[in-house]
Motif scaffolding. Structure first.
Motif, PDB file in Angstrom:
ATOM      1  N   PRO A  70      17.588 -83.452 -36.124  1.00  0.00           N
ATOM      2  CA  PRO A  70      17.078 -82.405 -35.227  1.00  0.00           C
ATOM      3  C   PRO A  70      16.142 -82.939 -34.162  1.00  0.00           C
ATOM      4  N   TYR A  71      15.486 -84.076 -34.414  1.00  0.00           N
ATOM      5  CA  TYR A  71      14.550 -84.630 -33.440  1.00  0.00           C
ATOM      6  C   TYR A  71      15.250 -85.539 -32.418  1.00  0.00           C
ATOM      7  N   ASN A  72      16.501 -85.872 -32.654  1.00  0.00           N
ATOM      8  CA  ASN A  72      17.217 -86.760 -31.740  1.00  0.00           C
ATOM      9  C   ASN A  72      17.807 -85.918 -30.607  1.00  0.00           C
ATOM     10  N   THR A  73      17.131 -85.967 -29.440  1.00  0.00           N
ATOM     11  CA  THR A  73      17.539 -85.130 -28.315  1.00  0.00           C
ATOM     12  C   THR A  73      18.801 -85.681 -27.631  1.00  0.00           C
ATOM     13  N   TYR A  74      19.303 -86.852 -28.088  1.00  0.00           N
ATOM     14  CA  TYR A  74      20.576 -87.325 -27.610  1.00  0.00           C
ATOM     15  C   TYR A  74      21.719 -86.687 -28.409  1.00  0.00           C
ATOM     16  N   TYR A  75      21.364 -86.230 -29.554  1.00  0.00           N
ATOM     17  CA  TYR A  75      22.380 -85.642 -30.429  1.00  0.00           C
ATOM     18  C   TYR A  75      22.386 -84.114 -30.310  1.00  0.00           C
ATOM     19  N   VAL A  76      21.230 -83.489 -30.157  1.00  0.00           N
ATOM     20  CA  VAL A  76      21.117 -82.038 -30.040  1.00  0.00           C
ATOM     21  C   VAL A  76      20.511 -81.700 -28.682  1.00  0.00           C
ATOM     22  N   LYS A  77      20.841 -80.474 -28.194  1.00  0.00           N
ATOM     23  CA  LYS A  77      20.265 -80.003 -26.944  1.00  0.00           C
ATOM     24  C   LYS A  77      18.986 -79.195 -27.231  1.00  0.00           C
ATOM     25  N   GLY A  78      18.164 -79.141 -26.195  1.00  0.00           N
ATOM     26  CA  GLY A  78      16.942 -78.378 -26.321  1.00  0.00           C
ATOM     27  C   GLY A  78      15.774 -79.214 -26.852  1.00  0.00           C
ATOM     28  N   LEU A  79      14.725 -78.530 -27.214  1.00  0.00           N
ATOM     29  CA  LEU A  79      13.511 -79.185 -27.696  1.00  0.00           C
ATOM     30  C   LEU A  79      13.658 -79.596 -29.162  1.00  0.00           C
ATOM     31  N   PRO A  80      12.920 -80.613 -29.590  1.00  0.00           N
ATOM     32  CA  PRO A  80      12.880 -80.949 -31.006  1.00  0.00           C
ATOM     33  C   PRO A  80      12.168 -79.854 -31.783  1.00  0.00           C
ATOM     34  N   PRO A  81      12.210 -79.831 -33.115  1.00  0.00           N
ATOM     35  CA  PRO A  81      11.589 -78.768 -33.919  1.00  0.00           C
ATOM     36  C   PRO A  81      10.084 -78.638 -33.715  1.00  0.00           C
ATOM     37  N   GLY A  82       9.429 -79.713 -33.318  1.00  0.00           N
ATOM     38  CA  GLY A  82       7.988 -79.647 -33.132  1.00  0.00           C
ATOM     39  C   GLY A  82       7.480 -80.814 -32.330  1.00  0.00           C
ATOM     40  N   PRO A  83       6.172 -80.880 -32.153  1.00  0.00           N
ATOM     41  CA  PRO A  83       5.592 -81.974 -31.375  1.00  0.00           C
ATOM     42  C   PRO A  83       5.910 -83.324 -32.008  1.00  0.00           C
ATOM     43  N   ILE A  84       5.908 -84.378 -31.166  1.00  0.00           N
ATOM     44  CA  ILE A  84       6.170 -85.731 -31.633  1.00  0.00           C
ATOM     45  C   ILE A  84       4.953 -86.638 -31.471  1.00  0.00           C
ATOM     46  N   SER A  85       3.823 -86.083 -31.006  1.00  0.00           N
ATOM     47  CA  SER A  85       2.592 -86.847 -30.857  1.00  0.00           C
ATOM     48  C   SER A  85       1.459 -85.847 -30.653  1.00  0.00           C
ATOM     49  N   ASN A  86       0.284 -86.388 -30.451  1.00  0.00           N
ATOM     50  CA  ASN A  86      -0.907 -85.562 -30.221  1.00  0.00           C
ATOM     51  C   ASN A  86      -1.303 -85.679 -28.751  1.00  0.00           C
ATOM     52  N   PRO A  87      -0.943 -84.662 -27.957  1.00  0.00           N
ATOM     53  CA  PRO A  87      -1.243 -84.741 -26.525  1.00  0.00           C
ATOM     54  C   PRO A  87      -2.727 -84.530 -26.247  1.00  0.00           C
ATOM     55  N   GLY A  88      -3.202 -85.101 -25.150  1.00  0.00           N
ATOM     56  CA  GLY A  88      -4.579 -84.925 -24.736  1.00  0.00           C
ATOM     57  C   GLY A  88      -4.723 -83.822 -23.698  1.00  0.00           C
ATOM     58  N   ILE A  89      -5.899 -83.724 -23.122  1.00  0.00           N
ATOM     59  CA  ILE A  89      -6.206 -82.664 -22.173  1.00  0.00           C
ATOM     60  C   ILE A  89      -5.334 -82.792 -20.922  1.00  0.00           C
TER      61      ILE A  89
END
Length: 571
Positions: A505-524
């Motif tokens: 589900p996290y492989n955006t080359y295999y599935v379309k759209g966004l992954p199920p959730g965040p993949i890192s901790n974004p900053g401001i």
């Protein structure tokens, strides 16, 4: 005027006169027989009645009487019993109504046919309405002296204070004067009623047995006064000493740079006294006052920040302030922007000296108890429910702490920062499904961008590719970062064939759209770029030097940059 008689004269005598029946001086007064018989007390008949006549005018004396033969109790019984005294003088030739007795009594004379006046000089009539209401007063010769009231204890004069403090007598224990207890007691044994006086501490008194009780009580009083005085002087001295010590004496302090290592956590908002208390409790400085004084003397002392510091034990306050101002001593746990949760868990385990995997296990087991917002819970296919919520910042994580405490602080900080962007409204404006997807997009922007200047363009790329009708990707993101996340790696040497075959589900080359959730901790800044994207039509991006990114709008432009990048890799 005599005490019981009247003045001489042949003046008419009216029966209502209080002294009716009195002969006056030498028996010269006349009275009718009929009136006398009616007024005579106790029903007595006048033995001289046949010798008196009534002439229709003034009464005339027909026969003189011997005063000794006249019954003396007539005037006395009638006048004395009813009024207690004579009516006063009747001057010959003047009517009785004109007699003025104010010179003697201060009261107006009582006229004839008027009710008897108050015998004590009052003008008010008898309120009881009967002459029997009060007993008749006695004449002066028969009046008794007022009965003396016995003097009671409470009427006596107050007893004079006899305490040694007021009288000046020697207190018990003074060797200058001694008493014989028996002789002292004998002086107060002979009371009139046979009682033994207790006023001076006799056997029946409050002071115990005689003078001994008095001495004991006086001695105790003096002792109490002495203790109070000594205590007061001591208290004043102690307060004065503390004041002097606080103002002029130096606070207790260690000397030197100390030895050993100790980690100290300083919370947010801590004052100089708070920091001094923490350092003293952990054995760093000897006193709070010493640290506060050293902090105030240092020009940069007020710039000490919250966090974890590695200090020495038993170091001088001046050395402690200098070390805390040195960045090398600060041992806060800092989460860089874009780091994944896996890395954060490993670092926490190391700092808390825990078994590897301990923090990650607690994060999965207690994810919903660490402060996540409701919109971040219960999402499907999520690898880590806390991903994206361990906000990049500096945290005090020191030895002896608990992993859940550190994680809770990080989640709380993320909530505070995300609340500044009003994610609910921004999600509707940008056409995505709520704040959760915005955080997910921000994590992609953080992972793919190489500089802060890239974030707004990078977020536009995401929004454009997510559109199913776009002619470039038709809804597919195809980000390498999502594949690397699920593989827990970071590499650019990826095979396109391998990317498209890996089912996840996290492989955006295999599935379309966004992954199920965040993949890192974004900053401001990544979050800011996410909610404020550009609108220039960007679909592709590539970094040739690893420091900056180049953006294009078509796939053809993008392929030219890819070839350029591959050539640089070969060289």
């Amino acid at each position: 005027m005599t005490e019981y008689g009247r003045s001489p004269g042949s003046e008419p005598w009216h029966p209502s006169d209080p002294l009716y029946g009195d002969q006056g001086w030498e028996g010269q007064q006349q009275y009718p027989q009929q009136q006398y018989q009616q007024q005579a007390p106790y029903g007595h008949q006048d033995p001289y009645a046949q010798q008196q006549t009534y002439a229709g005018g003034p009464y005339e004396q027909q026969q003189s009487h011997d005063p000794q033969q006249y019954p003396q109790d007539y005037g006395q019984q009638y006048g004395e019993q009813q009024y207690g005294q004579s009516a006063g003088y009747d001057t010959p030739g003047y009517p009785a109504q004109q007699y003025d007795a104010t010179w003697e009594t201060g009261q107006a004379a009582m006229p004839y046919n008027a009710p008897p006046a108050d015998p004590y000089g009052g003008q008010q009539p008898d309120l009881y309405g009967t002459p029997e209401a009060y007993p008749p007063p006695q004449p002066p010769g028969r009046r008794r002296a007022p009965q003396q009231q016995p003097v009671t204890d409470w009427d006596a004069e107050p007893e004079e204070e006899n305490h040694p403090f007021f009288t000046g007598e020697d207190a018990p224990g003074n060797e200058s004067e001694r008493y014989d207890d028996d002789a002292y007691d004998d002086d107060y044994d002979d009371e009139p009623d046979g009682r033994r006086s207790g006023r001076r501490g006799g056997k029946n008194g409050r002071g115990g047995k005689g003078e001994k009780g008095k001495k004991a009580k006086n001695g105790m009083a003096c002792l109490v006064v002495a203790v109070v005085l000594v205590g007061g002087v001591g208290g004043v001295g102690y307060v004065g000493y503390k004041f002097w010590q606080g103002r002029f004496a130096e606070a207790p302090d260690y000397t030197g740079a100390g030895s050993g290592d100790v980690q100290i956590e300083i919370p947010r908002g801590a004052t100089g006294y708070d920091i001094g208390n923490i350092l003293k409790k952990n054995g760093v400085v000897k006193s709070v006052d010493a640290f506060v004084s050293a902090q105030q003397k240092n020009p940069k002392g007020q710039s000490i920040q919250a966090g974890v510091y590695t200090l020495k034990k038993e170091m001088s306050a001046e050395s402690a302030v200098s070390m805390m101002l040195n960045p090398a001593s600060q041992s806060n746990f800092v989460i860089p922007e874009g780091k994944r949760n896996v890395w954060v868990y490993e670092q926490i385990d190391k700092r808390l000296e825990l078994k590897p995997g301990t923090t990650q296990g607690i994060a999965k087991a207690k994810a919903n108890e660490l402060g996540l917002p409701d919109w971040a819970k219960n999402h499907k296919n999520v690898k880590d429910p806390l991903e994206g919520f361990l906000f990049p910042a500096s945290y005090p994580v020191a030895k002896g702490g608990k992993p859940e405490d550190a994680l809770r602080k990080m989640v709380s900080r993320a909530n505070q920062e995300y609340a500044k962007f009003d994610l609910e409204a921004k999600a509707k404006e940008l056409g995505v499904d709520g704040p959760w997807e915005l955080v997910t997009i921000a994590s992609l922007v953080q992972a793919e961008g190489t500089s802060h200047d890239d974030f707004r363009k990078m977020s536009e790329v995401v929004y454009n590719r997510l559109k199913p009708s776009n002619p470039q990707t038709y809804g597919g993101l195809e980000f390498d970062s999502t594949y690397n996340y699920i593989k827990n790696q970071s590499t650019v040497d990826l095979s396109l064939t391998a990317l498209r075959k890996y089912e996840n589900p996290y492989n955006t080359y295999y599935v379309k759209g966004l992954p199920p959730g965040p993949i890192s901790n974004p900053g401001i800044e990544a979050m800011t770029g996410t909610v404020e994207p550009t609108h220039d039509g960007w679909y592709y991006f590539i970094s040739l030097d690893g420091k900056t990114s180049q953006f294009t709008k078509t796939n053809a432009e993008h392929q030219k940059l890819v070839e350029k990048f591959n050539e640089s890799r070969k060289n």
